[in-house]
Design a protein around this motif. Structure first.
Motif, mmCIF file in Angstrom:
data_model
loop_
_atom_site.group_PDB
_atom_site.id
_atom_site.type_symbol
_atom_site.label_atom_id
_atom_site.label_comp_id
_atom_site.label_asym_id
_atom_site.label_seq_id
_atom_site.Cartn_x
_atom_site.Cartn_y
_atom_site.Cartn_z
ATOM 1 N N ILE A 251 0.849 -1.191 0.000
ATOM 2 C CA ILE A 251 0.000 0.000 0.000
ATOM 3 C C ILE A 251 0.888 1.247 0.000
ATOM 4 C CG2 ILE A 251 -1.675 1.347 1.316
ATOM 5 C CD1 ILE A 251 -2.905 -1.098 0.086
ATOM 6 N N SER A 252 1.877 1.276 0.907
ATOM 7 C CA SER A 252 2.745 2.447 1.007
ATOM 8 C C SER A 252 3.988 2.117 1.813
ATOM 9 C CB SER A 252 2.003 3.614 1.681
ATOM 10 O OG SER A 252 1.700 3.292 3.025
ATOM 11 N N VAL A 253 4.960 3.015 1.741
ATOM 12 C CA VAL A 253 6.126 2.952 2.615
ATOM 13 C C VAL A 253 6.303 4.314 3.280
ATOM 14 C CG1 VAL A 253 7.322 1.165 1.297
ATOM 15 C CG2 VAL A 253 7.757 3.583 0.772
ATOM 16 N N LEU A 254 6.844 4.287 4.481
ATOM 17 C CA LEU A 254 7.179 5.508 5.214
ATOM 18 C C LEU A 254 8.684 5.553 5.362
ATOM 19 C CD1 LEU A 254 6.038 7.897 7.154
ATOM 20 C CD2 LEU A 254 6.642 6.310 8.980
ATOM 21 N N VAL A 255 9.307 6.682 4.989
ATOM 22 C CA VAL A 255 10.764 6.758 4.990
ATOM 23 C C VAL A 255 11.202 8.193 5.290
ATOM 24 C CG1 VAL A 255 10.942 7.250 2.508
ATOM 25 C CG2 VAL A 255 12.838 6.076 3.688
ATOM 26 N N HIS A 256 12.405 8.323 5.809
ATOM 27 C CA HIS A 256 12.971 9.648 6.054
ATOM 28 C C HIS A 256 13.203 10.349 4.717
ATOM 29 C CE1 HIS A 256 15.609 12.813 7.551
ATOM 30 N NE2 HIS A 256 15.285 12.451 8.790
ATOM 31 N N LYS A 257 12.857 11.632 4.655
ATOM 32 C CA LYS A 257 12.945 12.353 3.383
ATOM 33 C C LYS A 257 14.375 12.445 2.861
ATOM 34 C CE LYS A 257 13.035 16.975 5.515
ATOM 35 N NZ LYS A 257 12.291 18.253 5.667
ATOM 36 N N ASN A 258 15.369 12.324 3.753
ATOM 37 C CA ASN A 258 16.761 12.374 3.294
ATOM 38 C C ASN A 258 17.162 11.133 2.513
ATOM 39 O OD1 ASN A 258 17.027 14.864 4.442
ATOM 40 N ND2 ASN A 258 18.254 14.192 6.196
ATOM 41 N N ALA A 259 16.312 10.102 2.545
ATOM 42 C CA ALA A 259 16.585 8.896 1.759
ATOM 43 C C ALA A 259 16.199 9.080 0.294
ATOM 44 C CB ALA A 259 15.832 7.701 2.345
ATOM 45 N N LEU A 260 15.475 10.160 -0.021
ATOM 46 C CA LEU A 260 15.055 10.413 -1.393
ATOM 47 C C LEU A 260 16.137 11.177 -2.138
ATOM 48 C CD1 LEU A 260 11.390 11.650 -0.729
ATOM 49 C CD2 LEU A 260 12.259 9.305 -0.826
ATOM 50 N N ASN A 261 16.289 10.866 -3.424
ATOM 51 C CA ASN A 261 17.295 11.605 -4.191
ATOM 52 C C ASN A 261 16.789 13.012 -4.515
ATOM 53 O OD1 ASN A 261 15.803 11.624 -6.727
ATOM 54 N ND2 ASN A 261 16.409 9.501 -7.030
ATOM 55 N N LYS A 262 17.703 13.862 -4.920
ATOM 56 C CA LYS A 262 17.395 15.278 -5.140
ATOM 57 C C LYS A 262 16.321 15.476 -6.172
ATOM 58 C CE LYS A 262 19.582 19.649 -6.499
ATOM 59 N NZ LYS A 262 20.866 20.298 -6.944
ATOM 60 N N ASN A 263 16.382 14.724 -7.282
ATOM 61 C CA ASN A 263 15.414 14.904 -8.360
ATOM 62 C C ASN A 263 13.994 14.556 -7.904
ATOM 63 O OD1 ASN A 263 17.391 15.739 -10.156
ATOM 64 N ND2 ASN A 263 17.679 13.694 -11.032
ATOM 65 N N LEU A 264 13.868 13.475 -7.142
ATOM 66 C CA LEU A 264 12.542 13.079 -6.677
ATOM 67 C C LEU A 264 11.994 14.108 -5.688
ATOM 68 C CD1 LEU A 264 10.219 11.102 -6.641
ATOM 69 C CD2 LEU A 264 11.424 9.767 -4.890
ATOM 70 N N LYS A 265 12.826 14.591 -4.798
ATOM 71 C CA LYS A 265 12.367 15.599 -3.838
ATOM 72 C C LYS A 265 11.893 16.857 -4.560
ATOM 73 C CE LYS A 265 15.916 15.406 -0.844
ATOM 74 N NZ LYS A 265 16.674 15.658 0.413
ATOM 75 N N GLU A 266 12.608 17.225 -5.612
ATOM 76 C CA GLU A 266 12.184 18.407 -6.390
ATOM 77 C C GLU A 266 10.862 18.143 -7.098
ATOM 78 O OE1 GLU A 266 15.420 19.317 -8.960
ATOM 79 O OE2 GLU A 266 16.613 20.317 -7.400
ATOM 80 N N SER A 267 10.703 16.937 -7.644
ATOM 81 C CA SER A 267 9.452 16.593 -8.348
ATOM 82 C C SER A 267 8.256 16.621 -7.414
ATOM 83 C CB SER A 267 9.590 15.206 -8.982
ATOM 84 O OG SER A 267 10.596 15.172 -9.953
ATOM 85 N N LEU A 268 8.492 16.212 -6.153
ATOM 86 C CA LEU A 268 7.407 16.145 -5.180
ATOM 87 C C LEU A 268 7.255 17.430 -4.374
ATOM 88 C CD1 LEU A 268 8.001 12.522 -3.821
ATOM 89 C CD2 LEU A 268 6.365 13.249 -5.558
ATOM 90 N N GLY A 269 8.164 18.359 -4.542
ATOM 91 C CA GLY A 269 8.117 19.600 -3.786
ATOM 92 C C GLY A 269 8.433 19.421 -2.321
ATOM 93 N N ILE A 270 9.330 18.500 -2.029
ATOM 94 C CA ILE A 270 9.717 18.231 -0.638
ATOM 95 C C ILE A 270 10.970 19.034 -0.282
ATOM 96 C CG2 ILE A 270 10.526 16.435 0.983
ATOM 97 C CD1 ILE A 270 8.828 14.458 -0.603
#
Length: 270
Positions: A251-270
């Motif tokens: 259904i979903s995963v919960l993870v620390h935002k620092n585990a996301l790469n830069k491009n994905l964080k930018e795409s999601l507005g995080i």
């Protein structure tokens, strides 16, 4: 995460919910007693013996689990739930919930309508392969992830410590002890299983690592909450979950935002 942000955090040594030297939780009386109170409230029963349901619920919880400590000692220091949370440096706003469904736009966030999302939490929606990549990259960079997953499949086995999706249903039993070809999981297939209720939010687990079988195929090492009961092959209660199973049944995963790469964080507005 909402409760932690609002109320704070305590260690198990300060509040285990176990009374009178018991070692296991027994909800056989707790649940029926809560149900009596809450059913009367739902029905707006004017003759209920529990006119104040909040007080009644707190009393039942306290009687079965003990009172939540206002202050406690940990490693020689006194804390309350808020000060203990501050000491841990856990910031609940640093964690994000990721999912992948086709009924919402990718790279958007939305409230997923599932029973356990009673707090109307928001989920970031990304492509299925991106979701797999996030998990892989997080694990390889020292992060673990909370997993909301369906475990009702016959090919999810605590007994054999495996979770797979065989390509051919006649291999379901064989797949628990032998490596078999698995199904190809597409976003459309995943969506179909969610919408027909074959995939539901029925269990939470903890993804802690990656393992490989003798063919070099990767699986997620997933910490279950059932302990070693029924663990026939000595996996210590861990489940080796194939990526096909993950793609279809997560259904979903919960993870620390620092585990996301830069491009994905930018795409999601995080």
């Amino acid at each position: 995460m909402n409760s932690i942000a609002s109320k704070g955090l305590v260690p198990e040594s300060a509040y285990s919910g176990l009374l009178n030297n018991t070692t296991m939780h027994n909800h056989s009386k707790l649940i029926p007693n809560l149900k009596i109170v809450l059913d009367a409230y739902i029905k707006n029963d004017k003759n209920s013996a529990y006119p104040n349901w909040r007080t009644a619920v707190d009393s039942i919880l306290d009687a079965n689990l003990g009172k939540v400590p206002e202050n406690f000692m940990y490693n020689g220091e006194f804390y309350n739930p808020k000060s203990f949370l501050k000491m841990t440096k856990v910031n609940t706003s640093d964690y994000v919930t990721l999912t992948s469904f086709t009924h919402q736009p990718y790279n958007s966030k939305f409230i997923l309508n599932i029973p356990d999302n009673f707090s109307n939490g928001t989920f970031y929606n990304i492509k299925l392969e991106q979701l797999v990549n996030v998990v892989d990259n997080a694990l390889k960079n020292g992060y673990t992830l909370a997993l909301d997953c369906d475990v009702s499949e016959k090919t999810f086995s605590q007994k054999f410590g495996i979770a797979v999706i065989p390509k051919n249903i006649e291999n379901n039993e064989k797949s628990l002890t032998y490596i078999v070809t698995e199904a190809t999981i597409t976003p459309a297939y995943r969506q179909q299983e969610f919408e027909n209720y074959n995939t539901t939010d029925d269990h939470l687990m903890h993804i802690i690592g990656l393992v490989k079988d003798q063919n070099g195929t990767e699986y997620y090492k997933v910490k279950n909450s059932w302990g070693t009961t029924g663990d026939r092959i000595g996996n210590g209660g861990y489940i080796y979950m194939s990526k096909a199973f993950f793609k279809l049944k997560t259904i979903s995963v919960l993870v620390h935002k620092n585990a996301l790469n830069k491009n994905l964080k930018e795409s999601l507005g995080i």
